[in-house]
Design an enzyme around this catalytic site. Sequence first.
Site, PDB file in Angstrom:
ATOM      1  N   GLU A  98       0.862  -1.178   0.000  1.00  0.00           N
ATOM      2  CA  GLU A  98       0.000   0.000   0.000  1.00  0.00           C
ATOM      3  C   GLU A  98       0.905   1.237   0.000  1.00  0.00           C
ATOM      4  O   GLU A  98       1.876   1.295   0.766  1.00  0.00           O
ATOM      5  CB  GLU A  98      -0.837  -0.050   1.274  1.00  0.00           C
ATOM      6  CG  GLU A  98      -1.670   1.148   1.546  1.00  0.00           C
ATOM      7  CD  GLU A  98      -2.445   0.982   2.869  1.00  0.00           C
ATOM      8  OE1 GLU A  98      -3.274   1.838   3.150  1.00  0.00           O
ATOM      9  OE2 GLU A  98      -2.213  -0.009   3.603  1.00  0.00           O
ATOM     10  N   ASP A 206      13.629  -2.289  14.432  1.00  0.00           N
ATOM     11  CA  ASP A 206      14.590  -1.394  13.769  1.00  0.00           C
ATOM     12  C   ASP A 206      14.050   0.036  13.913  1.00  0.00           C
ATOM     13  O   ASP A 206      13.803   0.728  12.930  1.00  0.00           O
ATOM     14  CB  ASP A 206      14.726  -1.791  12.291  1.00  0.00           C
ATOM     15  CG  ASP A 206      15.912  -1.115  11.613  1.00  0.00           C
ATOM     16  OD1 ASP A 206      16.683  -0.410  12.300  1.00  0.00           O
ATOM     17  OD2 ASP A 206      16.062  -1.270  10.384  1.00  0.00           O
TER      18      ASP A 206
HETATM   19  P1  ADP Z   1      14.737  -0.393   2.582  1.00  0.00           P
HETATM   20  O1  ADP Z   1      14.087  -1.729   2.785  1.00  0.00           O
HETATM   21  O2  ADP Z   1      15.646  -0.382   1.407  1.00  0.00           O
HETATM   22  O3  ADP Z   1      15.394   0.152   3.813  1.00  0.00           O
HETATM   23  P2  ADP Z   1      12.478   1.337   3.071  1.00  0.00           P
HETATM   24  O4  ADP Z   1      11.415   0.392   3.507  1.00  0.00           O
HETATM   25  O5  ADP Z   1      13.167   2.118   4.150  1.00  0.00           O
HETATM   26  O6  ADP Z   1      13.551   0.595   2.169  1.00  0.00           O
HETATM   27  O7  ADP Z   1      11.818   2.319   2.024  1.00  0.00           O
HETATM   28  C1  ADP Z   1      12.569   3.288   1.304  1.00  0.00           C
HETATM   29  C2  ADP Z   1      11.870   4.651   1.369  1.00  0.00           C
HETATM   30  O8  ADP Z   1      10.578   4.542   0.761  1.00  0.00           O
HETATM   31  C3  ADP Z   1      11.612   5.097   2.808  1.00  0.00           C
HETATM   32  O9  ADP Z   1      12.543   6.043   3.189  1.00  0.00           O
HETATM   33  C4  ADP Z   1      10.224   5.676   2.823  1.00  0.00           C
HETATM   34  O10 ADP Z   1      10.271   7.083   2.823  1.00  0.00           O
HETATM   35  C5  ADP Z   1       9.586   5.206   1.526  1.00  0.00           C
HETATM   36  N1  ADP Z   1       8.509   4.245   1.817  1.00  0.00           N
HETATM   37  C6  ADP Z   1       8.625   3.062   2.439  1.00  0.00           C
HETATM   38  N2  ADP Z   1       7.461   2.402   2.461  1.00  0.00           N
HETATM   39  C7  ADP Z   1       6.566   3.201   1.827  1.00  0.00           C
HETATM   40  C8  ADP Z   1       5.182   3.078   1.508  1.00  0.00           C
HETATM   41  N3  ADP Z   1       4.482   1.992   1.839  1.00  0.00           N
HETATM   42  N4  ADP Z   1       4.579   4.101   0.853  1.00  0.00           N
HETATM   43  C9  ADP Z   1       5.289   5.201   0.488  1.00  0.00           C
HETATM   44  N5  ADP Z   1       6.600   5.376   0.743  1.00  0.00           N
HETATM   45  C10 ADP Z   1       7.236   4.396   1.410  1.00  0.00           C
END
Ligand code: ADP
Length: 299
Positions: A98, A206
Amino acid sequence: MEMFTSIESALSSIYGNGVKIAKTSSIAGGDINKAYKLVLTDGSQVFMKSNTKENASFFTAEIAGLNAIAKTKTIGTPRVLGSGTDETKAGCSFLLLEFIDCNGQISNYWETFAHQLADMHKAETEDFVNGGKYGFLCDNYIGAGFQINTACDSWIAFFRDYRLKPQFKQAAPYFDAADLKKIEKLLENIENILVEPKHPSLLHGDMWSGNVIAGNDGRVWLIDPAVYVGHAEADIAMTELFGGFPRTFYDAYKESGLLQPEYGRRRDIYNLYHLLNHLNIFGRTYLSSVRRVVEGYVG
Ligand code: ADP
Protein backbone atom coordinates in the site's frame (compact mmCIF):
# COMPACT_ATOMS: atom_id res chain seq x y z
CA MET A 1 0.21 -15.56 0.01
CA GLU A 2 0.55 -16.20 -3.73
CA MET A 3 4.02 -15.64 -5.16
CA PHE A 4 3.68 -13.90 -8.53
CA THR A 5 5.99 -14.59 -11.45
CA SER A 6 5.94 -11.03 -12.79
CA ILE A 7 5.09 -7.53 -11.59
CA GLU A 8 2.51 -7.23 -14.38
CA SER A 9 0.73 -10.44 -13.40
CA ALA A 10 0.68 -9.34 -9.76
CA LEU A 11 -0.85 -5.98 -10.67
CA SER A 12 -3.45 -7.56 -12.98
CA SER A 13 -4.45 -10.02 -10.28
CA ILE A 14 -4.77 -7.30 -7.62
CA TYR A 15 -6.26 -4.46 -9.68
CA GLY A 16 -7.96 -6.31 -12.54
CA ASN A 17 -6.99 -7.43 -16.01
CA GLY A 18 -5.60 -4.71 -18.20
CA VAL A 19 -4.41 -2.48 -15.36
CA LYS A 20 -0.81 -1.58 -16.11
CA ILE A 21 1.93 0.67 -14.82
CA ALA A 22 1.44 4.21 -16.18
CA LYS A 23 4.37 5.80 -14.36
CA THR A 24 7.32 4.62 -12.27
CA SER A 25 9.33 7.00 -10.07
CA SER A 26 12.26 6.12 -7.85
CA ILE A 27 12.03 6.84 -4.13
CA ALA A 28 15.22 7.62 -2.25
CA GLY A 29 15.95 6.68 1.34
CA GLY A 30 16.16 2.88 1.40
CA ASP A 31 19.35 1.17 2.57
CA ILE A 32 18.88 -2.25 1.09
CA ASN A 33 16.40 -2.25 -1.75
CA LYS A 34 15.42 -0.12 -4.70
CA ALA A 35 12.13 1.65 -3.97
CA TYR A 36 9.53 3.00 -6.40
CA LYS A 37 6.17 4.69 -6.57
CA LEU A 38 4.03 3.09 -9.26
CA VAL A 39 1.03 4.92 -10.65
CA LEU A 40 -1.30 2.54 -12.46
CA THR A 41 -3.52 3.13 -15.47
CA ASP A 42 -6.60 3.11 -13.18
CA GLY A 43 -5.02 5.86 -11.03
CA SER A 44 -4.02 3.58 -8.11
CA GLN A 45 -0.69 4.18 -6.41
CA VAL A 46 1.52 1.31 -5.27
CA PHE A 47 4.79 1.25 -3.35
CA MET A 48 7.26 -1.26 -4.76
CA LYS A 49 10.61 -2.48 -3.46
CA SER A 50 12.86 -4.64 -5.56
CA ASN A 51 16.05 -6.58 -5.03
CA THR A 52 17.89 -9.43 -6.72
CA LYS A 53 16.20 -12.82 -7.00
CA GLU A 54 18.74 -14.21 -4.52
CA ASN A 55 17.50 -11.72 -1.91
CA ALA A 56 13.81 -12.64 -2.21
CA SER A 57 13.93 -13.83 1.42
CA PHE A 58 14.22 -10.18 2.56
CA PHE A 59 10.69 -9.66 1.30
CA THR A 60 9.27 -12.93 2.66
CA ALA A 61 10.56 -11.88 6.08
CA GLU A 62 9.28 -8.31 5.70
CA ILE A 63 5.81 -9.59 4.79
CA ALA A 64 5.69 -11.71 7.95
CA GLY A 65 6.74 -8.68 10.00
CA LEU A 66 4.25 -6.27 8.42
CA ASN A 67 1.45 -8.79 8.84
CA ALA A 68 2.32 -9.27 12.51
CA ILE A 69 2.23 -5.52 13.16
CA ALA A 70 -1.06 -5.24 11.25
CA LYS A 71 -2.54 -8.06 13.34
CA THR A 72 -2.09 -6.04 16.54
CA LYS A 73 -4.45 -3.36 15.09
CA THR A 74 -2.61 -0.70 17.04
CA ILE A 75 -0.58 1.37 14.56
CA GLY A 76 -0.51 1.97 10.82
CA THR A 77 1.57 -0.34 8.66
CA PRO A 78 1.32 -0.72 4.88
CA ARG A 79 -0.93 -3.51 3.65
CA VAL A 80 0.94 -6.21 1.74
CA LEU A 81 -0.46 -6.39 -1.80
CA GLY A 82 1.77 -9.01 -3.38
CA SER A 83 5.28 -10.24 -3.96
CA GLY A 84 7.27 -12.57 -6.18
CA THR A 85 10.12 -12.73 -8.63
CA ASP A 86 10.07 -11.29 -12.13
CA GLU A 87 12.05 -13.27 -14.71
CA THR A 88 11.45 -10.59 -17.34
CA LYS A 89 13.34 -8.05 -15.22
CA ALA A 90 16.64 -9.93 -14.85
CA GLY A 91 15.03 -12.14 -12.20
CA CYS A 92 14.38 -9.41 -9.65
CA SER A 93 12.38 -10.06 -6.50
CA PHE A 94 9.68 -7.53 -5.67
CA LEU A 95 7.32 -6.51 -2.91
CA LEU A 96 4.17 -4.46 -3.54
CA LEU A 97 2.76 -2.47 -0.63
CA GLU A 98 0.00 0.00 0.00
CA PHE A 99 1.38 3.45 -0.90
CA ILE A 100 1.52 5.92 1.97
CA ASP A 101 1.31 9.58 1.02
CA CYS A 102 3.64 11.01 3.59
CA ASN A 103 5.10 14.18 5.08
CA GLY A 104 1.74 14.81 6.65
CA GLN A 105 1.43 17.24 9.55
CA ILE A 106 -0.08 15.44 12.50
CA SER A 107 -0.90 17.44 15.61
CA ASN A 108 0.52 15.71 18.72
CA TYR A 109 2.44 13.41 16.36
CA TRP A 110 5.02 12.25 18.90
CA GLU A 111 2.46 11.61 21.65
CA THR A 112 0.19 9.74 19.24
CA PHE A 113 3.09 7.67 17.99
CA ALA A 114 4.30 6.89 21.54
CA HIS A 115 0.82 5.76 22.64
CA GLN A 116 0.29 3.60 19.55
CA LEU A 117 3.74 2.05 19.87
CA ALA A 118 2.99 1.27 23.53
CA ASP A 119 -0.33 -0.29 22.46
CA MET A 120 1.57 -2.46 19.97
CA HIS A 121 3.99 -3.43 22.75
CA LYS A 122 1.03 -4.41 24.94
CA ALA A 123 -0.68 -6.56 22.29
CA GLU A 124 -0.98 -10.32 22.77
CA THR A 125 2.01 -12.13 21.28
CA GLU A 126 1.08 -15.86 21.25
CA ASP A 127 0.38 -15.78 17.51
CA PHE A 128 3.86 -14.45 16.75
CA VAL A 129 6.05 -17.16 18.22
CA ASN A 130 5.76 -20.94 18.44
CA GLY A 131 7.25 -23.06 21.21
CA GLY A 132 8.46 -20.29 23.47
CA LYS A 133 7.72 -16.72 24.56
CA TYR A 134 10.42 -14.78 22.71
CA GLY A 135 11.51 -14.93 19.07
CA PHE A 136 9.35 -14.93 15.95
CA LEU A 137 7.64 -17.23 13.48
CA CYS A 138 10.59 -16.98 11.08
CA ASP A 139 14.11 -15.61 11.01
CA ASN A 140 14.43 -12.17 9.43
CA TYR A 141 16.83 -9.29 8.82
CA ILE A 142 18.00 -6.22 10.66
CA GLY A 143 19.09 -4.03 7.77
CA ALA A 144 21.30 -6.36 5.76
CA GLY A 145 22.11 -8.44 8.85
CA PHE A 146 20.56 -11.86 9.39
CA GLN A 147 18.49 -12.14 12.56
CA ILE A 148 17.83 -15.47 14.29
CA ASN A 149 14.40 -15.70 15.91
CA THR A 150 14.44 -19.19 17.44
CA ALA A 151 11.80 -19.38 20.17
CA CYS A 152 13.01 -19.12 23.74
CA ASP A 153 11.28 -18.99 27.14
CA SER A 154 13.74 -16.52 28.62
CA TRP A 155 14.23 -13.02 27.22
CA ILE A 156 17.70 -12.80 28.74
CA ALA A 157 18.79 -16.09 27.13
CA PHE A 158 17.18 -15.05 23.83
CA PHE A 159 19.02 -11.73 23.76
CA ARG A 160 22.32 -13.37 24.71
CA ASP A 161 22.11 -16.40 22.39
CA TYR A 162 20.30 -15.01 19.33
CA ARG A 163 21.14 -11.31 19.41
CA LEU A 164 24.58 -10.67 20.93
CA LYS A 165 26.39 -13.99 20.43
CA PRO A 166 25.90 -14.33 16.64
CA GLN A 167 26.96 -10.70 16.12
CA PHE A 168 30.03 -11.06 18.36
CA LYS A 169 30.94 -14.25 16.51
CA GLN A 170 30.69 -12.56 13.12
CA ALA A 171 32.71 -9.59 14.37
CA ALA A 172 35.45 -11.81 15.90
CA PRO A 173 38.16 -10.65 13.43
CA TYR A 174 37.88 -7.10 14.85
CA PHE A 175 38.62 -8.12 18.44
CA ASP A 176 41.94 -8.63 20.22
CA ALA A 177 42.52 -11.00 23.17
CA ALA A 178 41.64 -8.31 25.74
CA ASP A 179 38.36 -7.55 23.93
CA LEU A 180 37.46 -11.24 23.82
CA LYS A 181 37.99 -11.58 27.59
CA LYS A 182 35.69 -8.63 28.27
CA ILE A 183 33.07 -9.96 25.85
CA GLU A 184 33.12 -13.34 27.58
CA LYS A 185 32.70 -11.61 30.94
CA LEU A 186 29.80 -9.54 29.63
CA LEU A 187 27.98 -12.59 28.30
CA GLU A 188 28.59 -14.52 31.55
CA ASN A 189 27.26 -11.62 33.59
CA ILE A 190 24.24 -10.80 31.45
CA GLU A 191 21.71 -12.10 34.02
CA ASN A 192 22.84 -9.23 36.26
CA ILE A 193 22.37 -6.63 33.53
CA LEU A 194 19.10 -7.52 31.77
CA VAL A 195 15.72 -8.22 33.34
CA GLU A 196 12.84 -10.40 32.18
CA PRO A 197 9.91 -8.21 31.01
CA LYS A 198 6.55 -8.31 32.81
CA HIS A 199 5.13 -9.63 29.55
CA PRO A 200 6.51 -10.18 26.05
CA SER A 201 6.03 -7.48 23.39
CA LEU A 202 5.98 -7.48 19.63
CA LEU A 203 8.87 -5.18 18.69
CA HIS A 204 9.38 -3.26 15.48
CA GLY A 205 13.03 -4.19 15.85
CA ASP A 206 14.59 -1.39 13.77
CA MET A 207 13.08 1.58 15.50
CA TRP A 208 14.90 4.60 14.08
CA SER A 209 13.17 7.77 12.87
CA GLY A 210 13.37 6.79 9.16
CA ASN A 211 11.03 3.87 9.85
CA VAL A 212 8.16 6.01 11.18
CA ILE A 213 6.09 7.94 8.68
CA ALA A 214 3.52 10.68 9.26
CA GLY A 215 0.87 10.01 6.65
CA ASN A 216 -1.10 12.74 4.91
CA ASP A 217 -4.13 10.84 6.22
CA GLY A 218 -3.19 11.93 9.75
CA ARG A 219 -2.02 8.46 10.77
CA VAL A 220 1.36 7.28 12.04
CA TRP A 221 2.82 4.40 10.02
CA LEU A 222 5.59 1.94 10.83
CA ILE A 223 7.60 0.66 7.86
CA ASP A 224 10.55 -1.64 7.23
CA PRO A 225 10.28 -3.83 10.35
CA ALA A 226 12.70 -6.38 11.80
CA VAL A 227 10.04 -7.73 14.18
CA TYR A 228 10.39 -10.24 16.98
CA VAL A 229 8.88 -10.75 20.39
CA GLY A 230 11.10 -9.38 23.12
CA HIS A 231 11.34 -6.71 25.81
CA ALA A 232 9.67 -3.42 24.80
CA GLU A 233 12.68 -1.57 26.23
CA ALA A 234 14.78 -2.76 23.27
CA ASP A 235 12.64 -0.73 20.82
CA ILE A 236 12.82 2.37 22.99
CA ALA A 237 16.57 1.99 23.41
CA MET A 238 16.99 1.99 19.65
CA THR A 239 15.09 5.28 19.35
CA GLU A 240 17.89 6.75 21.47
CA LEU A 241 20.76 5.34 19.43
CA PHE A 242 21.05 7.97 16.70
CA GLY A 243 20.21 11.27 18.35
CA GLY A 244 16.93 10.37 20.03
CA PHE A 245 13.31 11.33 19.54
CA PRO A 246 11.78 14.48 21.10
CA ARG A 247 11.14 14.58 24.87
CA THR A 248 7.36 14.48 24.26
CA PHE A 249 7.73 10.97 22.79
CA TYR A 250 9.48 9.59 25.90
CA ASP A 251 7.13 11.37 28.32
CA ALA A 252 4.11 9.88 26.53
CA TYR A 253 5.66 6.39 26.23
CA LYS A 254 6.54 6.29 29.94
CA GLU A 255 2.83 6.45 30.80
CA SER A 256 2.59 2.87 29.49
CA GLY A 257 4.63 1.51 32.41
CA LEU A 258 6.55 -0.74 30.00
CA LEU A 259 9.96 0.63 30.96
CA GLN A 260 11.06 -1.17 34.12
CA PRO A 261 13.10 0.52 36.87
CA GLU A 262 16.68 1.30 35.85
CA TYR A 263 15.95 0.98 32.14
CA GLY A 264 18.74 3.53 31.62
CA ARG A 265 21.30 0.96 32.80
CA ARG A 266 20.17 -1.51 30.15
CA ARG A 267 19.80 0.87 27.22
CA ASP A 268 23.37 0.52 26.00
CA ILE A 269 23.38 -3.27 26.00
CA TYR A 270 20.23 -3.35 23.86
CA ASN A 271 21.92 -0.94 21.46
CA LEU A 272 25.13 -2.96 21.52
CA TYR A 273 23.27 -5.36 19.25
CA HIS A 274 22.72 -2.62 16.65
CA LEU A 275 26.27 -1.30 17.00
CA LEU A 276 27.63 -4.81 16.41
CA ASN A 277 25.33 -5.18 13.42
CA HIS A 278 26.69 -1.89 12.07
CA LEU A 279 30.24 -3.06 12.75
CA ASN A 280 29.54 -6.24 10.78
CA ILE A 281 27.87 -4.43 7.89
CA PHE A 282 29.74 -1.13 7.62
CA GLY A 283 33.13 -1.90 9.18
CA ARG A 284 35.48 -0.72 11.89
CA THR A 285 34.12 2.84 12.33
CA TYR A 286 31.78 1.23 14.84
CA LEU A 287 34.48 -0.68 16.74
CA SER A 288 35.23 2.07 19.29
CA SER A 289 31.50 2.41 20.13
CA VAL A 290 31.22 -1.36 20.59
CA ARG A 291 34.30 -1.38 22.86
CA ARG A 292 32.97 1.57 24.88
CA VAL A 293 29.68 -0.21 25.60
CA VAL A 294 31.36 -3.51 26.53
CA GLU A 295 33.77 -1.69 28.85
CA GLY A 296 30.87 0.24 30.39
CA TYR A 297 29.46 -3.05 31.64
CA VAL A 298 32.58 -5.03 32.55
CA GLY A 299 35.08 -2.26 33.40
P1 ADP B 1 14.74 -0.39 2.58
O1 ADP B 1 14.09 -1.73 2.78
O2 ADP B 1 15.65 -0.38 1.41
O3 ADP B 1 15.39 0.15 3.81
P2 ADP B 1 12.48 1.34 3.07
O4 ADP B 1 11.41 0.39 3.51
O5 ADP B 1 13.17 2.12 4.15
O6 ADP B 1 13.55 0.59 2.17
O7 ADP B 1 11.82 2.32 2.02
C1 ADP B 1 12.57 3.29 1.30
C2 ADP B 1 11.87 4.65 1.37
O8 ADP B 1 10.58 4.54 0.76
C3 ADP B 1 11.61 5.10 2.81
O9 ADP B 1 12.54 6.04 3.19
C4 ADP B 1 10.22 5.68 2.82
O10 ADP B 1 10.27 7.08 2.82
C5 ADP B 1 9.59 5.21 1.53
N1 ADP B 1 8.51 4.25 1.82
C6 ADP B 1 8.63 3.06 2.44
N2 ADP B 1 7.46 2.40 2.46
C7 ADP B 1 6.57 3.20 1.83
C8 ADP B 1 5.18 3.08 1.51
N3 ADP B 1 4.48 1.99 1.84
N4 ADP B 1 4.58 4.10 0.85
C9 ADP B 1 5.29 5.20 0.49
N5 ADP B 1 6.60 5.38 0.74
C10 ADP B 1 7.24 4.40 1.41
